[in-house]
Design an enzyme around this catalytic site. Structure first.
Site: not given
Ligand code: NDP
Length: 284
Positions: A53, A97, A120
């Site tokens: 990322k 994460q 997200d």
């Protein structure tokens, strides 16, 4: 007939180039989109995802700030950090994460992230917006799947779409997005009776079980589009999907490889969401 390969790497490169163009324009207006990535603990797969990322941010011109926290981090400490990132006007996107160490309640953390910065698309407000068809972020993997089908020239409207897997992060949102595109959608799971029979009806088959060889050639209608979301390791430790790629590609019309399929699309959509977040927060 050998299936056409849907090249997620090439399509994601197009998407990233588009995002880079947007970022360039925003920078000319004095705004640099910034993503904060929070990694808690030592999960080795998570470290790889976070690195990928960061790399994508560099490619696109998005500033990234990675916060590393120890395995023993408490829920209160993580909530405190999220509060700071929510307040920080230079940060437009926040990504924590997953998975988190077991002393931390993931649902509580997701709920704490400002929905406007939830790139997200895991916050219930954004999930709700997806289900009611409103505006908001789209979850990266499901949106990436739609984008790769569309950009490869396959029609979704009116098609029989079968999804194997009903998770909150893949199966359910993919179903919503395929339905939004006017597909006729069936969701399968571990209790589905006659999975091969249901799959054989699919014009578009999406598999997200996390189990190797869930989909074999006898489950495919000739010419079907097969999207393999799974990320598994074979006996030799090589990355592979949920689909028996070699055999299925003899029957399918198109197929996504693993690696080089859905994975890169997920990251490209994350970059798009960061640009959208920065735009919405700054009106740039
Ligand atoms: P989950 O484990 O949360 O869900 C798996 C789903 O598959 C469940 O609904 C389960 O059914 C179903 N399932 C499992 N085995 C079978 C079977 N034999 N037959 C039918 N259904 C079955 O997984 P995720 O959705 O989080 O992830 C799925 C895969 O996708 C993983 O390999 C993951 O690594 C990968 N992934 C890849 C991403 C990418 O960017 N490429 C992003 C996200 C995930 P039930 O509900 O009945 O238990």
């Amino acid at each position: 007939m050998q299936a056409k390969i849907i090249d997620g790497k090439a399509i994601s490169a197009q998407l990233k180039a588009e995002a880079a163009e947007d970022v360039k324009q925003m920078k000319e207006n004095g705004i640099t989109p910034r993503l904060a990535v929070v990694l808690v603990g030592d999960n080795s797969a998570s470290k790889v995802y976070v690195r990928n990322k960061q790399r994508a941010c560099e490619e696109v011109g998005i500033a990234s700030k990675t916060v590393l926290m120890g395995e023993e981090t408490t829920e209160a400490e993580l909530l405190q950090l999220i509060d700071e990132l929510n307040q920080d006007q230079s940060v437009h996107g926040i990504l924590v994460q997953l998975p988190l160490p077991k002393q931390i309640d993931e649902a509580k953390i997701i709920l704490a992230i400002d929905p406007k910065k939830d790139v997200d698309c895991f916050h219930p407000l954004n999930v709700g917006s997806l289900f009611t068809g409103g505006e908001g972020f789209l979850p990266c993997t499901p949106a990436g799947i739609i984008e790769m089908i569309r950009r490869s020239g396959y029609e979704i409207a009116g098609k029989r779409c079968v999804i194997i897997g009903r998770s909150n992060i893949v199966g359910k949102p993919v179903a919503m997005l395929l339905m939004k595109e006017n597909g006729t959608v069936t969701i399968c799971h571990s209790k589905t009776k006659d999975l091969p029979g249901v799959c054989r009806e699919a014009d578009i088959l999406v598999c997200a079980t996390g189990k190797r060889n869930t989909v074999t050639a006898d489950m495919i209608k000739e010419g079907a589009v097969v999207i393999d979301v799974g990320m598994n390791r074979d006996e030799a430790g090589k990355l592979c999907g949920d689909v028996d790629y070699a055999a299925v590609s003899q029957v399918a019309g198109a197929i996504t490889p693993v690696p080089g399929g859905v994975g890169p699309m997920t990251i490209a959509m994350l970059m798009k969401n960061c640009v959208t977040a920065a735009r919405q927060q700054t009106q740039a």
